[in-house]
Scaffold this motif. Sequence first.
Motif, PDB file in Angstrom:
ATOM      1  N   ASN A 121       4.150  11.852  33.333  1.00  0.00           N
ATOM      2  CA  ASN A 121       5.197  12.867  33.543  1.00  0.00           C
ATOM      3  C   ASN A 121       4.873  14.114  32.726  1.00  0.00           C
ATOM      4  O   ASN A 121       4.424  14.006  31.576  1.00  0.00           O
ATOM      5  CB  ASN A 121       6.565  12.322  33.090  1.00  0.00           C
ATOM      6  N   LEU A 122       5.136  15.263  33.311  1.00  0.00           N
ATOM      7  CA  LEU A 122       4.889  16.516  32.594  1.00  0.00           C
ATOM      8  C   LEU A 122       5.976  16.679  31.531  1.00  0.00           C
ATOM      9  O   LEU A 122       7.176  16.653  31.850  1.00  0.00           O
ATOM     10  CB  LEU A 122       4.938  17.685  33.594  1.00  0.00           C
ATOM     11  N   ILE A 123       5.556  16.839  30.257  1.00  0.00           N
ATOM     12  CA  ILE A 123       6.574  16.920  29.196  1.00  0.00           C
ATOM     13  C   ILE A 123       6.543  18.238  28.433  1.00  0.00           C
ATOM     14  O   ILE A 123       7.515  18.582  27.771  1.00  0.00           O
ATOM     15  CB  ILE A 123       6.447  15.751  28.191  1.00  0.00           C
ATOM     16  N   ASN A 124       5.437  18.953  28.515  1.00  0.00           N
ATOM     17  CA  ASN A 124       5.427  20.211  27.764  1.00  0.00           C
ATOM     18  C   ASN A 124       4.521  21.249  28.434  1.00  0.00           C
ATOM     19  O   ASN A 124       3.417  20.942  28.876  1.00  0.00           O
ATOM     20  CB  ASN A 124       4.958  19.984  26.325  1.00  0.00           C
ATOM     21  N   VAL A 125       5.038  22.478  28.504  1.00  0.00           N
ATOM     22  CA  VAL A 125       4.288  23.592  29.083  1.00  0.00           C
ATOM     23  C   VAL A 125       4.274  24.717  28.036  1.00  0.00           C
ATOM     24  O   VAL A 125       5.333  25.216  27.676  1.00  0.00           O
ATOM     25  CB  VAL A 125       4.976  24.080  30.378  1.00  0.00           C
ATOM     26  N   PRO A 126       3.092  25.079  27.518  1.00  0.00           N
ATOM     27  CA  PRO A 126       3.065  26.123  26.488  1.00  0.00           C
ATOM     28  C   PRO A 126       3.678  27.439  26.995  1.00  0.00           C
ATOM     29  O   PRO A 126       3.525  27.775  28.177  1.00  0.00           O
ATOM     30  CB  PRO A 126       1.569  26.296  26.194  1.00  0.00           C
ATOM     31  N   LEU A 127       4.357  28.148  26.135  1.00  0.00           N
ATOM     32  CA  LEU A 127       4.988  29.445  26.444  1.00  0.00           C
ATOM     33  C   LEU A 127       5.936  29.350  27.646  1.00  0.00           C
ATOM     34  O   LEU A 127       6.004  30.253  28.472  1.00  0.00           O
ATOM     35  CB  LEU A 127       3.912  30.505  26.731  1.00  0.00           C
ATOM     36  N   GLU A 128       6.622  28.217  27.701  1.00  0.00           N
ATOM     37  CA  GLU A 128       7.441  27.960  28.890  1.00  0.00           C
ATOM     38  C   GLU A 128       8.455  29.084  29.154  1.00  0.00           C
ATOM     39  O   GLU A 128       8.627  29.519  30.300  1.00  0.00           O
ATOM     40  CB  GLU A 128       8.166  26.616  28.736  1.00  0.00           C
ATOM     41  N   GLU A 129       9.084  29.541  28.081  1.00  0.00           N
ATOM     42  CA  GLU A 129      10.112  30.573  28.271  1.00  0.00           C
ATOM     43  C   GLU A 129       9.509  31.913  28.677  1.00  0.00           C
ATOM     44  O   GLU A 129       9.887  32.516  29.679  1.00  0.00           O
ATOM     45  CB  GLU A 129      10.875  30.765  26.966  1.00  0.00           C
ATOM     46  N   ARG A 130       8.497  32.338  27.882  1.00  0.00           N
ATOM     47  CA  ARG A 130       7.948  33.676  28.127  1.00  0.00           C
ATOM     48  C   ARG A 130       7.148  33.760  29.422  1.00  0.00           C
ATOM     49  O   ARG A 130       7.328  34.667  30.236  1.00  0.00           O
ATOM     50  CB  ARG A 130       7.061  34.068  26.948  1.00  0.00           C
ATOM     51  N   ALA A 131       6.273  32.769  29.632  1.00  0.00           N
ATOM     52  CA  ALA A 131       5.376  32.871  30.780  1.00  0.00           C
ATOM     53  C   ALA A 131       6.034  32.457  32.091  1.00  0.00           C
ATOM     54  O   ALA A 131       5.757  33.025  33.142  1.00  0.00           O
ATOM     55  CB  ALA A 131       4.134  32.014  30.526  1.00  0.00           C
ATOM     56  N   TYR A 132       6.915  31.475  32.010  1.00  0.00           N
ATOM     57  CA  TYR A 132       7.503  30.975  33.254  1.00  0.00           C
ATOM     58  C   TYR A 132       8.989  31.304  33.377  1.00  0.00           C
ATOM     59  O   TYR A 132       9.652  30.891  34.319  1.00  0.00           O
ATOM     60  CB  TYR A 132       7.314  29.447  33.356  1.00  0.00           C
ATOM     61  N   HIS A 133       9.502  31.986  32.394  1.00  0.00           N
ATOM     62  CA  HIS A 133      10.927  32.342  32.387  1.00  0.00           C
ATOM     63  C   HIS A 133      11.782  31.095  32.585  1.00  0.00           C
ATOM     64  O   HIS A 133      12.777  31.119  33.302  1.00  0.00           O
ATOM     65  CB  HIS A 133      11.223  33.404  33.468  1.00  0.00           C
ATOM     66  N   SER A 134      11.266  29.988  31.992  1.00  0.00           N
ATOM     67  CA  SER A 134      11.961  28.687  32.037  1.00  0.00           C
ATOM     68  C   SER A 134      12.284  28.218  33.447  1.00  0.00           C
ATOM     69  O   SER A 134      13.240  27.486  33.679  1.00  0.00           O
ATOM     70  CB  SER A 134      13.257  28.744  31.203  1.00  0.00           C
TER      71      SER A 134
END
Length: 446
Positions: free
Chosen positions: A112-125
Amino acid sequence: MIDFTDLVDPEHGWVSPQIYTDPEIYERELQHVFGRSWLFLAHDSQLPKPGSFLQTYMGEDPVLVVRQRDGSVRAFLNQCRHRGMRICRSEAGVSKAFTCTYHGWSYDLAGNLINVPLEERAYHSSIDKKEWGAMKVPRVANYRGFYFGTWSEETPEFDAYLGDMAFYFDAIVDRFDSGLEFVKGTTKWVIDCNWKFASEQFASDMYHTQSAHASALLALTDDPNPIGPLNDPNVPGRQFSGNGHGSGGYFLPAPVVKTPEMTDTMFEWFKSREEEMVARIGADRLSKVSITHNTIFPNFSWLGAHSTMRVWHPRGPGQIEVWAWTYVPKDAPPKVKNEIRELTQRTFSPAGSFETDDGENWTEIQQVLRGSQARRNRLHTAMGVGYEERDAFGLPGLGNDVYSETAARGFYRHWLDMLTGKPWSEIQKWTPNGNHGELRDEGVTA
Ligand code: FES
Ligand SMILES: [Fe+2]
């Protein structure tokens, strides 16, 4: 366009050389054969604790096989859902999670995917992590500590898939109270040949031993070989075919016999465990199913006398990557385990005396098949046609003499059924004990 009617004829016994060289057939194999079969993933002993993992392949697809916190084993495609990089690049180890080396997406032990770096900034959550986990192998079966996986929801349960082959598999994997283990380390090497040469030979071919291995047998030991083909062309033996699987071998004159490759210590230890083995699998099975070659369709094979198990990973129509392990009785003393390990390395490993004989034959056939005339000639697989017998020699399933190609024909029939995308309900007539209508298919009346 592939002419499926011109590829193999399991009834009369021939195959077209195209099946070993054609890229279109190979693509179909990946999809329909490897995509729908139960494929060997790992043995219990390779995943000793929660978080233990290893990389392997299902066909050409890289997968991670991981021991979960609850002790179960799961597998998932080793492909990051971001841009497709391998999630994990280590061959094996222990981990709490897997982080892709490209941009750092992290996955838990179940994929399962549990962490995405820069999730807020790069993907706007906006990323729904539940949607972007690794692709799971939907079904993993545990058979006596051997894990097999399949991508297909339609494939029969593993026990039914194995059918009568269980009798022959159990003869090796169920003969000791404390079970087996793999010694550490996987031996890997490449052979320039189609995967079916290896799988089919281990399913069906004892016939080559007296010729291909004659010199190696003499070089390895000066003992007279009491059970081998060199000094007795009439040495008794049998072959089994069912569901595409195959097994064959010579009969031992007693449940435990010293083969020429065995050391005295090894033989004495096995002899001391005779009662236990007889109690578990029976004296008759011990003597008839010890010196054996075997394949569980499509590409998991083992040799009873040489303690090797292996997967023939396909690498295009003209190449395989062999991954081989030595198996030992779990509670054998270290000296015995070591001697078994040495026996296996001496005989069936990239530098093993018999292994090199086999590989050379397969490589040369593949080279010959570069010729366009050579690819026009049908090849002969008719040995023993018409002599098949149900429960021959008192052993379950379709049987024949050790020198026959019954299992090769069964292997290719099953392969063709898979390749043409036949539904499982039509591939075999399943019955409650996993038996099927192969005698009918062989032209023999049950
Ligand atoms: S490819 Fe894995 S994080 Fe980008
Ligand atoms: Fe061989």
